[in-house]
Scaffold this motif. Structure first.
Motif, PDB file in Angstrom:
ATOM      1  N   ASN A  34      23.564  41.171  35.851  1.00 20.57           N
ATOM      2  CA  ASN A  34      24.662  41.032  37.141  1.00 20.57           C
ATOM      3  C   ASN A  34      25.457  39.923  36.610  1.00 20.57           C
ATOM      4  N   SER A  35      25.987  39.668  35.365  1.00 18.76           N
ATOM      5  CA  SER A  35      26.863  38.637  35.124  1.00 18.76           C
ATOM      6  C   SER A  35      28.183  38.581  35.650  1.00 18.76           C
ATOM      7  N   ARG A  36      28.815  39.755  35.691  1.00 20.25           N
ATOM      8  CA  ARG A  36      30.175  40.062  36.162  1.00 20.25           C
ATOM      9  C   ARG A  36      30.187  39.707  37.688  1.00 20.25           C
ATOM     10  N   TYR A  37      29.224  40.350  38.424  1.00 20.59           N
ATOM     11  CA  TYR A  37      29.221  40.007  39.898  1.00 20.59           C
ATOM     12  C   TYR A  37      28.944  38.500  40.329  1.00 20.59           C
ATOM     13  N   ILE A  38      28.062  38.098  39.623  1.00 17.82           N
ATOM     14  CA  ILE A  38      27.944  36.416  39.695  1.00 17.82           C
ATOM     15  C   ILE A  38      29.114  35.685  39.388  1.00 17.82           C
ATOM     16  N   SER A  39      29.784  35.993  38.230  1.00 14.49           N
ATOM     17  CA  SER A  39      30.822  35.236  38.005  1.00 14.49           C
ATOM     18  C   SER A  39      32.098  35.294  38.896  1.00 14.49           C
ATOM     19  N   ASP A  40      32.296  36.573  39.367  1.00  9.98           N
ATOM     20  CA  ASP A  40      33.156  36.954  40.339  1.00  9.98           C
ATOM     21  C   ASP A  40      33.069  36.136  41.665  1.00  9.98           C
ATOM     22  N   GLU A  41      31.769  35.899  42.258  1.00  6.43           N
ATOM     23  CA  GLU A  41      31.503  35.097  43.432  1.00  6.43           C
ATOM     24  C   GLU A  41      31.657  33.776  43.120  1.00  6.43           C
ATOM     25  N   LEU A  42      31.285  33.150  41.852  1.00 12.30           N
ATOM     26  CA  LEU A  42      31.664  31.851  41.728  1.00 12.30           C
ATOM     27  C   LEU A  42      33.133  31.497  41.652  1.00 12.30           C
ATOM     28  N   ASN A  43      33.904  32.389  40.956  1.00 14.80           N
ATOM     29  CA  ASN A  43      35.195  32.324  40.967  1.00 14.80           C
ATOM     30  C   ASN A  43      35.952  32.263  42.324  1.00 14.80           C
ATOM     31  N   LYS A  44      35.534  32.955  43.527  1.00 14.24           N
ATOM     32  CA  LYS A  44      35.945  32.857  44.465  1.00 14.24           C
ATOM     33  C   LYS A  44      35.728  31.536  45.100  1.00 14.24           C
ATOM     34  N   LEU A  45      34.588  30.966  44.990  1.00 16.12           N
ATOM     35  CA  LEU A  45      34.296  29.598  45.509  1.00 16.12           C
ATOM     36  C   LEU A  45      35.293  28.689  44.922  1.00 16.12           C
ATOM     37  N   ILE A  46      35.370  28.758  43.559  1.00 19.73           N
ATOM     38  CA  ILE A  46      36.239  27.687  42.851  1.00 19.73           C
ATOM     39  C   ILE A  46      37.727  27.893  43.230  1.00 19.73           C
ATOM     40  N   ASP A  47      38.115  29.191  43.566  1.00 18.58           N
ATOM     41  CA  ASP A  47      39.420  29.344  43.727  1.00 18.58           C
ATOM     42  C   ASP A  47      39.826  28.658  45.010  1.00 18.58           C
ATOM     43  N   GLU A  48      38.855  28.856  46.188  1.00 21.13           N
ATOM     44  CA  GLU A  48      39.061  28.559  47.322  1.00 21.13           C
ATOM     45  C   GLU A  48      39.113  26.836  47.346  1.00 21.13           C
ATOM     46  N   ALA A  49      38.215  26.191  46.494  1.00 22.20           N
ATOM     47  CA  ALA A  49      38.154  24.719  46.328  1.00 22.20           C
ATOM     48  C   ALA A  49      39.516  24.298  45.901  1.00 22.20           C
ATOM     49  N   GLN A  50      40.114  24.943  44.964  1.00 21.35           N
ATOM     50  CA  GLN A  50      41.195  24.470  44.228  1.00 21.35           C
ATOM     51  C   GLN A  50      42.309  24.650  45.162  1.00 21.35           C
ATOM     52  N   GLN A  51      42.337  25.725  45.929  1.00 20.00           N
ATOM     53  CA  GLN A  51      43.537  25.989  46.965  1.00 20.00           C
ATOM     54  C   GLN A  51      43.371  25.010  48.075  1.00 20.00           C
ATOM     55  N   LYS A  52      42.203  24.359  48.434  1.00 22.41           N
ATOM     56  CA  LYS A  52      42.264  23.245  49.454  1.00 22.41           C
ATOM     57  C   LYS A  52      42.617  21.971  48.585  1.00 22.41           C
ATOM     58  N   GLY A  53      42.672  21.826  47.529  1.00 16.47           N
ATOM     59  CA  GLY A  53      43.086  20.639  46.607  1.00 16.47           C
ATOM     60  C   GLY A  53      41.957  19.768  46.534  1.00 16.47           C
ATOM     61  N   GLU A  54      40.695  20.190  46.445  1.00 14.86           N
ATOM     62  CA  GLU A  54      39.520  19.641  46.209  1.00 14.86           C
ATOM     63  C   GLU A  54      39.230  19.385  44.767  1.00 14.86           C
ATOM     64  N   PRO A  55      38.654  18.131  44.409  1.00 12.83           N
ATOM     65  CA  PRO A  55      38.646  18.226  42.957  1.00 12.83           C
ATOM     66  C   PRO A  55      37.260  19.128  42.656  1.00 12.83           C
ATOM     67  N   ILE A  56      37.309  19.391  41.412  1.00 13.34           N
ATOM     68  CA  ILE A  56      36.023  20.363  41.083  1.00 13.34           C
ATOM     69  C   ILE A  56      35.631  19.660  39.773  1.00 13.34           C
ATOM     70  N   THR A  57      34.318  19.487  39.585  1.00  8.60           N
ATOM     71  CA  THR A  57      33.583  19.115  38.438  1.00  8.60           C
ATOM     72  C   THR A  57      32.526  19.694  38.100  1.00  8.60           C
ATOM     73  N   ILE A  58      32.013  19.542  36.870  1.00  7.91           N
ATOM     74  CA  ILE A  58      30.617  20.109  36.440  1.00  7.91           C
ATOM     75  C   ILE A  58      29.898  18.897  35.717  1.00  7.91           C
ATOM     76  N   GLU A  59      28.850  18.784  35.974  1.00  8.16           N
ATOM     77  CA  GLU A  59      27.982  17.848  35.305  1.00  8.16           C
ATOM     78  C   GLU A  59      26.891  18.535  34.583  1.00  8.16           C
ATOM     79  N   ILE A  60      26.502  18.293  33.371  1.00 11.14           N
ATOM     80  CA  ILE A  60      25.911  19.047  32.196  1.00 11.14           C
ATOM     81  C   ILE A  60      24.784  18.048  32.094  1.00 11.14           C
ATOM     82  N   VAL A  61      23.545  18.274  32.618  1.00 13.60           N
ATOM     83  CA  VAL A  61      22.282  17.392  32.413  1.00 13.60           C
ATOM     84  C   VAL A  61      21.261  18.203  31.667  1.00 13.60           C
TER      85      VAL A  61
END
Length: 142
Positions: free
Chosen positions: A115-142
């Protein structure tokens, strides 16, 4: 928006983890094998990057959502990753699809995502919305 990737199941040739979006479990991840054994964010000592076989170092990275010529569409891109360029979060099924990137999907088979393409598309929507709102977007790898 804060993403957190927990690397939970390192194997000889790949690494399976979990991705959280704002502290909520979103999906599984699949990456190349971990080279940053001491988890200090750099490759030092006998830690050496092997092209298309090494996961990126531990740490926190800024993300932008922009055009990927390779994939022909916008994807989340990690910035300023030591020893790496063009690190994306994208769909894929095995570590062979990664080349250092972070693959997203469901870990329903050993060493594979579904289900990789579907999940990637859903994540892309969230990230695109955050970027359009001007929110900083980070990823922490632990």
């Amino acid at each position: 928006m804060k993403l957190r990737l927990e690397r939970l199941w390192p194997k000889k040739d790949y690494t399976v983890g979990r991705l959280y979006v704002d502290d909520r479990l979103f999906c599984n991840t699949l990456e190349d094998r971990i080279v940053d054994k001491n988890k200090n964010g750099v490759f030092d000592g006998d830690e050496k990057k092997v092209y298309s076989e090494s996961a990126i170092p531990y740490g926190t990275y800024k993300i932008i959502y922009n055009w990927s010529p390779k994939f022909g569409r916008n994807l989340p891109r990690l910035l300023n990753v030591p020893h790496f360029e063009g690190i994306l979060i994208h769909p894929g099924n095995t570590a062979a699809d990664s080349a250092g990137c972070i693959l997203v999907g469901k870990n329903t088979e050993v060493g594979r995502l579904t289900n990789s393409r579907y999940i990637s598309d859903e994540l892309n929507k969230l990230i695109d919305e955050a970027q359009q709102k001007g929110e900083p977007i980070t990823i922490e790898i632990v």
